[in-house]
Motif scaffolding. Sequence first.
Motif, PDB file in Angstrom:
ATOM      1  N   MET A 217      16.222  76.818 -24.721  1.00 54.00           N
ATOM      2  CA  MET A 217      15.772  75.863 -23.687  1.00 54.00           C
ATOM      3  C   MET A 217      14.262  75.890 -23.593  1.00 54.00           C
ATOM      4  SD  MET A 217      17.148  75.748 -19.839  1.00 54.00           S
ATOM      5  CE  MET A 217      16.456  74.669 -18.663  1.00 54.00           C
ATOM      6  N   ALA A 218      13.722  74.667 -23.718  1.00 55.69           N
ATOM      7  CA  ALA A 218      12.243  74.571 -23.691  1.00 55.69           C
ATOM      8  C   ALA A 218      11.751  74.916 -22.311  1.00 55.69           C
ATOM      9  CB  ALA A 218      11.814  73.160 -24.058  1.00 55.69           C
ATOM     10  N   PRO A 219      10.571  75.498 -22.302  1.00 51.94           N
ATOM     11  CA  PRO A 219      10.034  75.835 -20.973  1.00 51.94           C
ATOM     12  C   PRO A 219       9.604  74.604 -20.219  1.00 51.94           C
ATOM     13  CG  PRO A 219       8.423  76.336 -22.697  1.00 51.94           C
ATOM     14  CD  PRO A 219       9.665  75.910 -23.401  1.00 51.94           C
ATOM     15  N   HIS A 220       9.673  74.685 -18.926  1.00 49.92           N
ATOM     16  CA  HIS A 220       9.232  73.561 -18.095  1.00 49.92           C
ATOM     17  C   HIS A 220       7.750  73.312 -18.234  1.00 49.92           C
ATOM     18  CE1 HIS A 220      12.816  72.531 -15.934  1.00 49.92           C
ATOM     19  NE2 HIS A 220      13.106  73.826 -15.759  1.00 49.92           N
ATOM     20  N   ILE A 221       7.387  72.031 -18.370  1.00 51.04           N
ATOM     21  CA  ILE A 221       5.956  71.704 -18.330  1.00 51.04           C
ATOM     22  C   ILE A 221       5.732  70.817 -17.128  1.00 51.04           C
ATOM     23  CG2 ILE A 221       4.017  70.540 -19.477  1.00 51.04           C
ATOM     24  CD1 ILE A 221       5.419  71.182 -22.140  1.00 51.04           C
ATOM     25  N   GLN A 222       4.976  71.279 -16.292  1.00 51.40           N
ATOM     26  CA  GLN A 222       4.731  70.518 -15.055  1.00 51.40           C
ATOM     27  C   GLN A 222       3.783  69.363 -15.356  1.00 51.40           C
ATOM     28  OE1 GLN A 222       5.929  71.158 -11.812  1.00 51.40           O
ATOM     29  NE2 GLN A 222       4.880  69.229 -11.271  1.00 51.40           N
ATOM     30  N   ASP A 223       4.168  68.115 -14.924  1.00 54.00           N
ATOM     31  CA  ASP A 223       3.243  66.973 -15.024  1.00 54.00           C
ATOM     32  C   ASP A 223       2.087  67.195 -14.090  1.00 54.00           C
ATOM     33  OD1 ASP A 223       3.926  65.231 -16.903  1.00 54.00           O
ATOM     34  OD2 ASP A 223       4.856  63.719 -15.603  1.00 54.00           O
ATOM     35  N   MET A 224       0.934  67.131 -14.648  1.00 56.12           N
ATOM     36  CA  MET A 224      -0.247  67.388 -13.836  1.00 56.12           C
ATOM     37  C   MET A 224      -1.181  66.207 -13.901  1.00 56.12           C
ATOM     38  SD  MET A 224       0.219  70.346 -12.527  1.00 56.12           S
ATOM     39  CE  MET A 224      -1.360  70.950 -11.974  1.00 56.12           C
ATOM     40  N   PRO A 225      -2.078  66.031 -12.919  1.00 55.32           N
ATOM     41  CA  PRO A 225      -3.067  64.937 -13.013  1.00 55.32           C
ATOM     42  C   PRO A 225      -3.991  65.160 -14.204  1.00 55.32           C
ATOM     43  CG  PRO A 225      -3.379  66.215 -10.994  1.00 55.32           C
ATOM     44  CD  PRO A 225      -2.232  66.818 -11.690  1.00 55.32           C
ATOM     45  N   PRO A 226      -4.535  64.073 -14.775  1.00 53.60           N
ATOM     46  CA  PRO A 226      -5.455  64.245 -15.893  1.00 53.60           C
ATOM     47  C   PRO A 226      -6.691  65.007 -15.466  1.00 53.60           C
ATOM     48  CG  PRO A 226      -5.498  61.985 -15.102  1.00 53.60           C
ATOM     49  CD  PRO A 226      -4.393  62.690 -14.385  1.00 53.60           C
ATOM     50  N   GLU A 227      -7.414  65.416 -16.491  1.00 57.63           N
ATOM     51  CA  GLU A 227      -8.630  66.165 -16.212  1.00 57.63           C
ATOM     52  C   GLU A 227      -9.555  65.337 -15.318  1.00 57.63           C
ATOM     53  OE1 GLU A 227      -9.854  69.224 -17.254  1.00 57.63           O
ATOM     54  OE2 GLU A 227      -7.762  69.614 -17.860  1.00 57.63           O
ATOM     55  N   GLY A 228     -10.041  65.925 -14.324  1.00 62.82           N
ATOM     56  CA  GLY A 228     -10.991  65.208 -13.440  1.00 62.82           C
ATOM     57  C   GLY A 228     -10.300  64.376 -12.393  1.00 62.82           C
ATOM     58  N   GLY A 229      -8.983  64.407 -12.357  1.00 62.77           N
ATOM     59  CA  GLY A 229      -8.270  63.690 -11.305  1.00 62.77           C
ATOM     60  C   GLY A 229      -7.936  62.250 -11.702  1.00 62.77           C
ATOM     61  N   TYR A 230      -7.061  61.677 -10.889  1.00 61.29           N
ATOM     62  CA  TYR A 230      -6.714  60.270 -11.135  1.00 61.29           C
ATOM     63  C   TYR A 230      -7.905  59.368 -10.865  1.00 61.29           C
ATOM     64  CZ  TYR A 230      -1.758  61.351 -11.491  1.00 61.29           C
ATOM     65  OH  TYR A 230      -0.561  61.845 -11.906  1.00 61.29           O
ATOM     66  N   GLN A 231      -7.812  58.105 -11.452  1.00 60.62           N
ATOM     67  CA  GLN A 231      -8.827  57.097 -11.119  1.00 60.62           C
ATOM     68  C   GLN A 231      -8.712  56.725  -9.664  1.00 60.62           C
ATOM     69  OE1 GLN A 231      -8.406  53.741 -13.614  1.00 60.62           O
ATOM     70  NE2 GLN A 231     -10.470  53.891 -14.421  1.00 60.62           N
ATOM     71  N   LYS A 232      -9.815  56.351  -9.123  1.00 65.01           N
ATOM     72  CA  LYS A 232      -9.812  55.967  -7.723  1.00 65.01           C
ATOM     73  C   LYS A 232      -9.048  54.648  -7.547  1.00 65.01           C
ATOM     74  CE  LYS A 232     -13.198  55.539  -4.263  1.00 65.01           C
ATOM     75  NZ  LYS A 232     -14.557  55.069  -4.038  1.00 65.01           N
ATOM     76  N   ILE A 233      -8.248  54.556  -6.545  1.00 64.95           N
ATOM     77  CA  ILE A 233      -7.563  53.283  -6.295  1.00 64.95           C
ATOM     78  C   ILE A 233      -8.550  52.308  -5.654  1.00 64.95           C
ATOM     79  CG2 ILE A 233      -5.745  52.159  -4.973  1.00 64.95           C
ATOM     80  CD1 ILE A 233      -4.204  54.782  -5.179  1.00 64.95           C
ATOM     81  N   ILE A 234      -8.658  51.092  -6.293  1.00 68.31           N
ATOM     82  CA  ILE A 234      -9.652  50.127  -5.794  1.00 68.31           C
ATOM     83  C   ILE A 234      -8.992  49.286  -4.725  1.00 68.31           C
ATOM     84  CG2 ILE A 234     -11.203  48.261  -6.428  1.00 68.31           C
ATOM     85  CD1 ILE A 234     -10.940  49.356  -9.335  1.00 68.31           C
ATOM     86  N   PHE A 235      -9.401  49.466  -3.552  1.00 72.32           N
ATOM     87  CA  PHE A 235      -8.807  48.604  -2.513  1.00 72.32           C
ATOM     88  C   PHE A 235      -9.848  47.815  -1.771  1.00 72.32           C
ATOM     89  CE2 PHE A 235      -9.353  52.865  -0.853  1.00 72.32           C
ATOM     90  CZ  PHE A 235     -10.037  52.657   0.324  1.00 72.32           C
ATOM     91  N   GLU A 236     -11.152  47.899  -2.157  1.00 74.75           N
ATOM     92  CA  GLU A 236     -12.135  47.034  -1.493  1.00 74.75           C
ATOM     93  C   GLU A 236     -12.043  45.626  -2.076  1.00 74.75           C
ATOM     94  OE1 GLU A 236     -14.282  49.330  -3.713  1.00 74.75           O
ATOM     95  OE2 GLU A 236     -13.186  50.848  -2.556  1.00 74.75           O
ATOM     96  N   ARG A 237     -12.534  44.632  -1.327  1.00 74.64           N
ATOM     97  CA  ARG A 237     -12.548  43.243  -1.793  1.00 74.64           C
ATOM     98  C   ARG A 237     -13.634  43.113  -2.852  1.00 74.64           C
ATOM     99  NH1 ARG A 237     -15.260  39.186   1.067  1.00 74.64           N
ATOM    100  NH2 ARG A 237     -14.812  37.150   0.147  1.00 74.64           N
ATOM    101  N   ILE A 238     -13.280  42.462  -3.963  1.00 69.20           N
ATOM    102  CA  ILE A 238     -14.287  42.229  -4.990  1.00 69.20           C
ATOM    103  C   ILE A 238     -14.592  40.734  -5.015  1.00 69.20           C
ATOM    104  CG2 ILE A 238     -14.874  42.424  -7.416  1.00 69.20           C
ATOM    105  CD1 ILE A 238     -12.805  44.625  -7.601  1.00 69.20           C
ATOM    106  N   PRO A 239     -15.681  40.294  -4.498  1.00 69.87           N
ATOM    107  CA  PRO A 239     -15.955  38.856  -4.493  1.00 69.87           C
ATOM    108  C   PRO A 239     -16.253  38.361  -5.896  1.00 69.87           C
ATOM    109  CG  PRO A 239     -17.679  40.093  -3.323  1.00 69.87           C
ATOM    110  CD  PRO A 239     -16.772  41.089  -3.925  1.00 69.87           C
ATOM    111  N   ALA A 240     -15.892  37.055  -6.147  1.00 70.17           N
ATOM    112  CA  ALA A 240     -16.169  36.446  -7.455  1.00 70.17           C
ATOM    113  C   ALA A 240     -17.676  36.431  -7.674  1.00 70.17           C
ATOM    114  CB  ALA A 240     -15.635  35.030  -7.494  1.00 70.17           C
ATOM    115  N   LYS A 241     -18.020  36.516  -8.943  1.00 66.50           N
ATOM    116  CA  LYS A 241     -19.441  36.548  -9.250  1.00 66.50           C
ATOM    117  C   LYS A 241     -20.054  35.193  -8.910  1.00 66.50           C
ATOM    118  CE  LYS A 241     -22.632  37.494 -12.921  1.00 66.50           C
ATOM    119  NZ  LYS A 241     -22.807  37.509 -14.369  1.00 66.50           N
ATOM    120  N   SER A 242     -21.147  35.185  -8.198  1.00 65.85           N
ATOM    121  CA  SER A 242     -21.709  33.884  -7.834  1.00 65.85           C
ATOM    122  C   SER A 242     -22.885  33.591  -8.739  1.00 65.85           C
ATOM    123  CB  SER A 242     -22.128  33.907  -6.363  1.00 65.85           C
ATOM    124  OG  SER A 242     -23.505  34.002  -6.236  1.00 65.85           O
TER     125      SER A 242
END
Lengths: 175, 148
Positions: free
Chosen positions: B1-26
């Motif tokens: 039986m293979a040993p358990h490998i825990q899923d971990m976040p990538p190096e440096g952490g996940y990307q930031k979730i973008i939730f601010e409004r991005i206005p169209a380029k004017s």
Amino acid sequence: MVVTKDMYLPTEEELTVEEVPLSSAPLRAGAFHYGKFCENENNEFMLCRNELNDPRKCINEGKAVTACAMTFFRNVKNLCEKEFVQYSNCLDKSSQNFDFEKCRNTQAVLDKCMADKMNIERPEYGYYCRPKVHATSRPKPEPEKPAVYPDATPYLPDDAPRTKANYGSRLYWFN
Amino acid sequence: MAPHIQDMPPEGGYQKIIFERIPAKSYFGGYAMIAGYLGITAGACYLFYLNKRKVTREEIEARSAKIAIHPLLLAERDREFLKQLRRNRDEEEKLMANVDGWEVGTYKGEPIYKTIPKDKFIDPMYNEYYAHSSYWDWAKRAHLKFWT
């Protein structure tokens, strides 16, 4: 109909002359040179027609116009037939309303032939739209006199008493 | 039986979730838009002016040709018109020959125009002018403006 037996109408024979047997395209192709060639006849006829406003009185002038047109188009046929037919054909087939704009090349050829052989220059732009002064020997028609009615109410004599109105002025808003 | 490998976040952490409004380029600001509108309108006006000048020029030329040829057409028309008037008068005389007291051009002797000289020429109404012709000839004249 309003035409009574008292009214003079020219007979069929008086009115029958040889008409110009041409359709729109050739008439339009020859219009500018024709107008120059028959300018005197045309002006005479149009003056008569507009002054008297009566087709019966301008029959002879009209016949002169048609005779002149026949002479003109016969001359064209003798001297510049090829160029003329080419130009009128172009006018006929290049657009829906005989546009001159589309046929400048054939027009130049025709103009050259007309100037060389018939000695008629194409009049400058807008020539026919200008008013013309025409000298004629026909006397000027008398202006219509005001109508006189036998039963019209006579005027007051000059020495009639002119008293004040009994009930004030009719123009009460003036007073 | 293979040993358990825990899923971990990538190096440096996940990307930031973008939730601010991005206005169209004017690309343009308000002043640039207004200036552009005025510029394009001015250009269009100039093109319109050029086109209108050309159209007017052509119209005047076409009118010149019509004026030049008009006396010829009018002379021919007048002759045919007078011939037709005579034909109409003769036709009316023939048609009304059996009616008592009928006078041509009048209603039993009562003229249409009373205060003018008898020989004065007045254009007849087209309805009267076409009275003895076929319906279709009349209709062509009556509905002329629908077709031109």
